[in-house]
Design an enzyme around this catalytic site. Structure first.
Site, PDB file in Angstrom:
ATOM      1  CG  ASP A 390      32.948  28.381  41.690  1.00 37.51           C
ATOM      2  OD1 ASP A 390      33.112  27.277  41.320  1.00 37.51           O
ATOM      3  OD2 ASP A 390      32.933  28.819  42.979  1.00 37.51           O
ATOM      4  CG  ASP A 773      43.487  39.589  46.344  1.00 35.28           C
ATOM      5  OD1 ASP A 773      43.193  39.585  47.396  1.00 35.28           O
ATOM      6  OD2 ASP A 773      42.839  40.475  45.632  1.00 35.28           O
TER       7      ASP A 773
END
EC number: 2.4.1.12
Length: 881
Positions: A390, A773
């Site tokens: 990324d 998450d």
């Protein structure tokens, strides 16, 4: 052991005690000493500088050649492989740390100077006297770096079998010498006595044998009747029909089981919780009924703080009410889906590795993670590794290219010798006992050659890191002279590079390697990229287009596979007929390397990973912790699970508030119908051509499925990706063109692909919090999915933990901010998902996860109260008359 006591010399042919008094064997029994073979590498021992036969150890004369002796002193344990005596420096040998203490000192006086300084020498026992010979002192203690077997009780190639009551002589690979002058003790049995006194023919033993015989006869009768009815012939005790049927019975057994916790321990824990709750009730009854009017404000603040502490304790305790353990059966998994000599039926898995900044996340650590994935014990055509960069760093790209080349040598070495772990940095950090762990001379040579290869690989990676410290003014340039597309990390096109795979080359043995793909999604100014969650969603789409594994497993770049069986452990749950269709993910515990002895920063999180997660596993499943987790791809697509009639019943809160729904209202019927549709749609409904042609020929199915327009609104405008979402078993059509797939993969990682879709809202990793998450797992549980906590004896994953206070505080601060973001969002578990199938105790666990940062406010206030009381001379409790 003094020098006058004699010397024990040994080889594979036997162990001989050389005595000075002339009794027993003498040194002449060491015949053919010139032809002695090195027990490590297989070469001849050779001669010393004085012309005599080279003897590495003066204590036991274990045959070791000069190169192996030098290697062990420099790279190994610096002690004899057999008797563990520290190796003395011979004439002509270079000095190593510790030699300064031995100048002018005979090695026999330092025989107890072990590498780890346990201070306990080996205890020699004679096998002829009924005891075992254990020539390694470390065998009585915990082994330093022993590589355990992970084959469900089966031995690996090259491993020494563990000692057992019927295999005493295997504990040491070097058999002991039995002096013929010593009589062999014989057990004399008195015929006048009952054999029960000798442990033969006891009642318990007879009962066990009889019960086993009856059970076998029953099974044989059932099998005989079945085969007679089917016309398959008789069954012999050694016939193929009986063996095949036994294998078929084993294949039908469950792939895992719940190991119950002892009721004595569990009930005691519950009693303690109830007693504390009763005490709390009496405490608050006293506090509320006895206010302090002189200091009413201070009293009120103290009571509010105490009530908050009590609620926090309740939220933390009750989700632990039903803790469970689980056990997997890898042999049954192989018998059902991966039989030898037949095509593997294991499900394809895509493994995601995420990284951003190679200067903060060293490329060498990422390379070790990738190498451990490529060498995993799983069919190579079923594994694909996707690395998300990324930060669009050329350093990561070049390091991954070097990793792919080194993997051609590393992967076959790992699979040939069944080594653990399969991350080279951590494997070579272990100290190998050649007699206990590996005994083949070829392994020793190949291991040393592979270590040299890895050292050269590290030099190349470190050279790339040193080169990347200074960025050129004109930007980075690739090897062919073209500018690197990701020179601007905030404004660059999408990049995909397939390094290994079906058409990406073979290893040094000519075998196929798992697919390795580099991915860097497109980034442009003015677009919201959603950090890690956005990168993971891009990987979902890319992997669906290129390989479309039925399951996904994500790890951080610093979490390597510590066990090559990790994927098989997860498949024991995901491919189980009873659990797989309603399991959204299998979460593994996090374990870390490099933590100091006292764990001063609490990196291990023992209470959370070893207690809380087991408790949640007994309710609806553990929370998702961001790494070391295997997902069902259908769950990430926002589909509902396949549930039974009992699972579709409303939760306890809906029942209490709205009744038992005897009239079956519309929302309940709709949810049941959706579940029935998911049950019936176990096969791909659309293929690629049907999607591209606008669903022609499926007019009858329009009542069951979304239209093409709603599909594009949900998943985005990619007909290939939409087609893959209906393939529940994974895989791509064999007739697809790889070039067209790469072009489509570039399209699905464009920065505008998610606009006006449900990505990040109902599909994939959920946006809205830095702790994506927790939010992602909560959405799945709210739809009725369950999760599994898998904690094998050998940790499947290990990572790097913060080693200083600053990094640890930043990590905890990020978790706290993420929890507060969820608390203030529409997905807050306090008010979200009551029309779903989230269990009450599971909801309490999620509430506790997001409200714990708020506890800092009453905690600070409660700590300040005593100081205020001292300054104002007012107290928060009433005075005793």
């Amino acid at each position: 052991m003094g020098a006058n006591r004699g010397m024990v010399a040994g080889s594979r042919d036997g162990v001989v005690t050389i005595r000075h008094d002339g009794d027993g064997p003498t040194a002449k029994q060491l015949k053919n000493a010139i032809e002695q073979i090195c027990q490590i590498c297989g070469d001849t021992v050779g001669f010393s500088a004085t012309g005599d036969v080279f003897v590495a150890c003066n204590e036991c004369a274990f045959p070791v050649c000069r190169p192996c002796y030098e290697y062990e002193r420099k790279e190994g344990n610096q002690c004899c492989p057999q008797c563990k005596t520290r190796s003395k420096r011979h004439k002509g040998s270079s000095r190593v740390p510790g030699d300064e203490d031995e100048d002018g000192v005979d090695d026999l006086d330092n025989e107890f100077n072990y590498a780890q300084g346990n201070g306990k020498g080996p205890q020699w026992l004679l096998q002829g006297q009924g005891e075992d010979v254990d020539l390694s002192s470390s065998s009585r203690h915990e082994p330093h770096h022993r590589i355990p077997c992970l084959t469900s009780g089966q031995q690996m190639s090259g491993d020494i079998p563990d000692a057992s009551p019927d295999r005493h002589s295997i504990r040491s690979p070097t058999p002991s010498y039995v002096d013929p002058s010593i009589p062999v003790p014989v057990r004399i049995v008195d015929p006048s006595k009952d054999l029960n006194s000798y442990g033969v023919g006891s009642v318990d033993w007879k009962e066990r044998v009889e019960s086993w015989r009856v059970k076998q006869e029953k099974n044989l009768i059932q099998v005989t009747h079945k085969y007679a009815a089917e016309g398959k012939g008789d069954i012999e005790g050694t016939g193929s029909n009986g063996e095949d049927l036994q294998m078929a019975d084993d294949a039908r057994l469950p792939l895992s089981r719940i190991v119950p916790i002892s009721p004595n321990e569990l009930n005691l824990y519950r009693i303690v919780i109830v007693l504390r709750l009763i005490i709390l009730c009496f405490f608050f009854q006293y506090r509320i009924t006895h206010p302090v009017w002189d200091a009413y404000g201070l009293w009120l603040v103290s009571v509010i703080c105490e009530v908050w502490f009590a609620l926090s304790w309740l939220l933390d305790q009750f989700p632990k009410w039903y803790p469970i353990n689980r056990e997997t059966y890898l042999d049954r998994l192989a018998l059902r889906y991966d039989r030898e000599g037949e095509p593997s039926q294991l499900a394809p898995i895509d493994v995601f590795v995420s990284t951003v900044d190679p200067l903060k996340e060293p490329p060498l650590i990422t390379a070790n993670t990738v190498l451990s994935i490529l060498a995993v014990d799983y069919p190579v055509d079923k594994v694909s590794c996707y690395v998300s960069d990324d930060g669009s760093a050329m350093l990561t790209f070049e390091a991954l290219s070097e990793t792919a080349e080194f993997a051609r040598k590393w992967v076959p070495f790992c699979k040939k010798h069944n080594i653990e772990p399969r991350a080279p940095e951590f494997y070579f950090a272990q100290k190998i006992d050649y007699l206990k762990d590996k005994v083949q001379p070829t392994f020793v040579k190949e291991r040393r050659a592979m270590k040299r290869e890895y050292e050269e690989f590290k030099v190349r990676i470190n050279a790339l890191v040193a080169k990347a410290q200074k960025i050129p003014e004109e930007g980075w340039t690739m090897a062919d002279g073209t500018p690197w597309p990701g020179n601007n990390p905030r404004d660059h096109p999408g990049m995909i590079q397939v390094f290994l795979g079906h058409s990406g080359g073979l290893d040094t043995d000519g075998n196929e390697l798992p697919r390795l793909v580099y991915v860097s999604r497109e980034k442009r100014p003015g677009f919201q990229h959603h950090k890690k969650a956005g990168a993971m969603n891009a990987l979902i789409r890319v992997s669906a287009v290129l390989t479309n594994g039925a399951y996904l497993l994500n790890v951080d770049c610093d979490h390597y596979f510590n066990s090559s069986k990790a994927l098989r452990e997860a498949m024991c749950f995901m491919m189980d007929p009873a659990l797989g269709r309603k399991t959204c993910y299998v979460q593994f515990p996090q374990r870390f390397d490099g933590i100091d002895l006292h764990d001063r920063y609490a990196n291990r999180n023992i209470v959370f990973f070893d207690i809380n997660m087991k408790g949640l596993d007994g309710i609806q499943g553990p929370v998702y912790v961001g790494t070391g987790c295997c997902f069902n791809r259908q769950a990430l697509y926002g589909y509902d699970p396949v549930l039974t009639e009992a699972d579709l019943e409303p939760n306890i809160i809906i029942k209490n508030c709205c009744g038992s729904r005897k009239k079956k209202d519309k929302s309940y019927i709709d949810s049941k119908n959706r579940a029935m549709k998911r049950t019936e749609s176990s096969a791909p409904i659309f293929n690629m051509e049907d999607i591209e042609e606008g669903f022609e020929g499926y007019e009858d199915e329009r009542s069951l499925l979304m239209s093409q327009k709603s599909l594009e609104k949900r998943f985005g405008q990619s007909p290939i990706f939409i087609a893959s979402t209906f393939m529940t078993q994974g895989g791509i059509p064999p007739s697809t063109n790889p070039a067209s797939l790469l072009k489509e993969a570039i399209h699905v990682i464009s920065c505008g692909y998610e606009d006006k879709t449900e990505w990040g809202k109902e599909i994939g990793w959920i946006y809205g919090s830095v702790t994506e998450d927790i939010l992602t797992g909560f959405k799945m549980h709210a739809r009725g999915w369950i999760s599994i906590y898998c904690m094998p004896l050998r940790p499947c994953f290990k990572g790097s933990a913060p080693i200083n206070l600053s990094d640890r505080l930043n990590q905890v601060l990020r978790w706290a901010l993420g929890s507060v973001e969820i608390l203030l969002s529409r997905h807050c578990p306090i008010w979200y998902g009551y029309n779903g199938r989230l269990k009450l105790l599971e909801r309490l666990a999620y509430i506790n996860t997001i409200v714990y940062p708020i506890t800092s406010i009453p905690l600070v206030a409660y700590c300040v109260l005593p100081a205020i009381c001292l300054l104002t001379n007012k107290f928060i409790i009433p005075e005793v008359n």
